[in-house]
Design a protein around this motif. Structure first.
Motif, short mmCIF file in Angstrom:
data_model
loop_
_atom_site.label_atom_id
_atom_site.label_comp_id
_atom_site.label_asym_id
_atom_site.label_seq_id
_atom_site.Cartn_x
_atom_site.Cartn_y
_atom_site.Cartn_z
N PHE A 291 47.08 27.17 27.42
CA PHE A 291 47.89 27.58 28.57
C PHE A 291 49.27 26.92 28.55
O PHE A 291 50.21 27.45 29.14
CB PHE A 291 47.16 27.26 29.87
CG PHE A 291 45.99 28.17 30.13
CD1 PHE A 291 46.18 29.43 30.66
CD2 PHE A 291 44.70 27.77 29.80
CE1 PHE A 291 45.12 30.27 30.88
CE2 PHE A 291 43.63 28.62 30.01
CZ PHE A 291 43.83 29.88 30.56
N ARG A 292 49.40 25.81 27.86
CA ARG A 292 50.71 25.16 27.76
C ARG A 292 51.67 26.03 26.95
O ARG A 292 52.88 26.03 27.21
CB ARG A 292 50.55 23.79 27.12
CG ARG A 292 51.82 22.94 27.16
CD ARG A 292 51.58 21.56 26.57
NE ARG A 292 50.52 20.86 27.28
CZ ARG A 292 49.40 20.42 26.73
NH1 ARG A 292 49.18 20.63 25.43
NH2 ARG A 292 48.49 19.78 27.44
N TYR A 293 51.15 26.76 25.96
CA TYR A 293 52.00 27.60 25.11
C TYR A 293 51.73 29.09 25.32
O TYR A 293 52.06 29.90 24.47
CB TYR A 293 51.76 27.24 23.64
CG TYR A 293 52.08 25.80 23.32
CD1 TYR A 293 53.40 25.37 23.20
CD2 TYR A 293 51.06 24.86 23.16
CE1 TYR A 293 53.70 24.03 22.94
CE2 TYR A 293 51.35 23.53 22.89
CZ TYR A 293 52.67 23.13 22.77
OH TYR A 293 52.96 21.81 22.51
N LEU A 294 51.14 29.44 26.45
CA LEU A 294 50.77 30.83 26.70
C LEU A 294 51.97 31.78 26.68
O LEU A 294 51.88 32.87 26.10
CB LEU A 294 50.03 30.94 28.03
CG LEU A 294 49.44 32.30 28.39
CD1 LEU A 294 48.43 32.72 27.32
CD2 LEU A 294 48.76 32.25 29.75
N PRO A 295 53.12 31.46 27.30
CA PRO A 295 54.25 32.41 27.27
C PRO A 295 54.75 32.72 25.88
O PRO A 295 55.44 33.71 25.69
CB PRO A 295 55.32 31.68 28.10
CG PRO A 295 54.57 30.71 28.94
CD PRO A 295 53.42 30.28 28.10
N GLN A 307 46.68 34.97 31.57
CA GLN A 307 47.73 34.85 32.57
C GLN A 307 47.17 35.11 33.97
O GLN A 307 47.59 34.47 34.94
CB GLN A 307 48.86 35.83 32.26
CG GLN A 307 49.70 35.43 31.04
CD GLN A 307 50.73 36.47 30.68
OE1 GLN A 307 50.60 37.65 31.02
NE2 GLN A 307 51.77 36.05 29.97
N ARG A 308 46.24 36.04 34.07
CA ARG A 308 45.62 36.31 35.37
C ARG A 308 44.80 35.11 35.84
O ARG A 308 44.86 34.73 37.01
CB ARG A 308 44.73 37.56 35.26
CG ARG A 308 44.13 38.01 36.59
CD ARG A 308 43.46 39.36 36.47
NE ARG A 308 42.31 39.33 35.58
CZ ARG A 308 42.29 39.88 34.37
NH1 ARG A 308 43.38 40.49 33.89
NH2 ARG A 308 41.20 39.83 33.61
N TRP A 309 44.04 34.51 34.93
CA TRP A 309 43.30 33.30 35.29
C TRP A 309 44.24 32.18 35.73
O TRP A 309 43.98 31.48 36.70
CB TRP A 309 42.49 32.81 34.08
CG TRP A 309 41.27 33.63 33.79
CD1 TRP A 309 40.75 34.65 34.55
CD2 TRP A 309 40.41 33.51 32.64
NE1 TRP A 309 39.63 35.17 33.95
CE2 TRP A 309 39.39 34.48 32.79
CE3 TRP A 309 40.41 32.68 31.54
CZ2 TRP A 309 38.38 34.63 31.85
CZ3 TRP A 309 39.40 32.82 30.60
CH2 TRP A 309 38.40 33.79 30.75
N HIS A 310 45.33 32.02 34.99
CA HIS A 310 46.28 30.95 35.30
C HIS A 310 46.92 31.15 36.67
O HIS A 310 47.09 30.18 37.43
CB HIS A 310 47.35 30.88 34.21
CG HIS A 310 48.25 29.70 34.32
ND1 HIS A 310 49.44 29.74 35.02
CD2 HIS A 310 48.14 28.44 33.84
CE1 HIS A 310 50.03 28.57 34.97
NE2 HIS A 310 49.27 27.75 34.25
N ALA A 311 47.27 32.39 36.98
CA ALA A 311 47.89 32.65 38.27
C ALA A 311 46.90 32.47 39.42
O ALA A 311 47.29 32.05 40.52
CB ALA A 311 48.46 34.07 38.28
N ARG A 312 45.65 32.75 39.18
CA ARG A 312 44.65 32.70 40.25
C ARG A 312 44.06 31.31 40.44
O ARG A 312 43.78 30.90 41.57
CB ARG A 312 43.54 33.70 39.96
CG ARG A 312 42.49 33.83 41.06
CD ARG A 312 41.45 34.88 40.68
NE ARG A 312 42.05 36.17 40.45
CZ ARG A 312 41.39 37.22 39.98
NH1 ARG A 312 40.09 37.11 39.67
NH2 ARG A 312 42.00 38.38 39.78
N HIS A 313 43.85 30.57 39.34
CA HIS A 313 43.10 29.31 39.42
C HIS A 313 43.91 28.08 39.01
O HIS A 313 43.39 26.97 39.09
CB HIS A 313 41.85 29.39 38.54
CG HIS A 313 40.97 30.55 38.86
ND1 HIS A 313 40.20 30.63 40.00
CD2 HIS A 313 40.72 31.71 38.18
CE1 HIS A 313 39.51 31.77 40.01
NE2 HIS A 313 39.81 32.44 38.92
N GLY A 317 41.81 25.01 36.32
CA GLY A 317 40.75 25.98 36.58
C GLY A 317 40.67 27.04 35.50
O GLY A 317 39.57 27.44 35.07
N ALA A 318 41.82 27.51 35.03
CA ALA A 318 41.83 28.51 33.97
C ALA A 318 41.33 27.93 32.65
O ALA A 318 40.63 28.60 31.88
CB ALA A 318 43.25 29.06 33.80
#
Length: 342
Positions: A291-295, A307-313, A317-318
């Motif tokens: 998630f640190r390098y997701l973009p 990205q959906r997990w990251h935005a929600r949790h 959590g993601a």
């Protein structure tokens, strides 16, 4: 007298307490007490191969289990915390053997897999490396604290720590006592030596991945799993057949909510943190790196889900959800690999 079908062993360094039971778990013979390792080796050679041997996980259990298995004797290693729950009376060798026999009759207790010598060697590499990392972190924290007492504070990170601490020692204008300078210099030398050992261990694990088919497969297929996580999972020697599906396998590592439920009221709490804490922490750390390098990974087919997990949790959590998903995928991969090998 009923036939002996189960042999329970309470292991020690030099003293071994042995109990004998029938298929119902009832003692059918007086317990034996062996007072040397040579005596116990002789006992291993005389056990009836039709018996089942029960031992508590602990010092030397894996090695003795392999010795019994070499004679085609079925061995079950029972988790120590589960055996303790079956013990009654005072803590002594005789009661420990009785507790092992009772735990052996408990169908809800799953035995710890017996590892090969090679798998244990890989596990030892991980444990020694973890000890070096912890010692290295402790030294950096200690040096930071000692210099903070002298009014010098450094930014986070190894580079800032090393440059700042070494620069402070070389600056004669700073009011650091000579005795403290000598102590900190010795700590920095040990810190660098431990870092070299950790890098050497990382190189060993990377070479192992190339030679280990299961570890290589896990690293290639799982997102956020590198040589450390792949080899840790590969040497776990998990008995996949005891899990009903991939979700049960992932839950055994504690990456699910803890339950506090009663009747029709279901309450889910924080992560249960059951099972292997080292593998769980390694997988979560690797998932957080994803998630640190997701973009930077827009073309990956799983990016939208992550990205959906990251935005929600949030990141943590993601990462836990991704680690759980990696374990479920690993279960399917290892089971398919086992099927093709057989």
């Amino acid at each position: 007298m009923s036939k002996v079908t189960t042999v329970a062993v309470d292991l020690g360094k030099e003293v071994f307490q042995i109990g004998f039971a029938d298929r119902h778990g009832r003692e059918v013979r007086k317990q034996r007490r062996l007072t040397s390792r040579d005596e116990f080796r002789a006992f291993v050679a005389e056990v009836d191969p039709r018996c089942e041997v029960l031992m508590e996980v602990g010092w030397g259990a894996q090695g003795w289990a392999r010795a019994f298995r070499a004679r085609n004797i079925r061995v079950r290693l029972l988790p120590a915390q589960q055996v303790i729950a079956h013990r009654t009376g005072a803590k002594n060798d005789r009661n420990d053997v009785l507790a092992i026999l009772r735990a052996g009759q408990d169908a809800s207790i799953h035995a710890v897999p017996v590892k090969s010598a090679e798998d244990q060697a890989i596990q030892a590499e991980h444990r020694v490396r973890r000890g070096w990392v912890r010692r290295r972190t402790a030294i950096s924290n200690q040096v930071r604290g000692l210099l903070a007492d002298q009014g010098m504070v450094f930014a986070k990170g190894d580079a800032a720590f090393v440059n700042g601490a070494q620069g402070a020692l070389e600056d004669a204008s700073l009011p650091i006592p000579d005795r403290l300078r000598v102590l900190i210099q010795a700590l920095l030398i040990e810190w660098h030596q431990l870092g070299a050992r950790v890098h050497e261990s990382d190189a060993n694990l990377e070479r192992l991945v190339r030679d280990h088919p299961i570890a290589r497969m896990l690293q290639q297929e799982l997102d956020g799993v590198g040589p450390i996580g792949a080899t840790a999972l590969a040497c776990k020697a998990v008995e996949l057949d005891r899990f009903a599906d991939a979700r049960h396998f992932a839950a055994s590592f504690g990456l699910v909510p803890e339950q506090h439920s009663s009747s029709d009221r279901i309450r889910l709490g924080r992560m249960s943190k059951r099972g292997d804490s080292y593998i769980r922490a390694t997988l979560v750390s690797g998932a957080m790196a994803v998630f640190r390098y997701l973009p930077m990974r827009p073309d990956n087919p799983d990016t939208r889900r992550l990205q959906r997990w990251h935005a929600r949790h949030g990141t943590k959590g993601a990462a836990i959800r991704l680690a759980n998903r990696n374990l479920r995928i690993a279960f399917s991969l290892m089971r398919s690999k086992k099927g093709t090998s057989t």
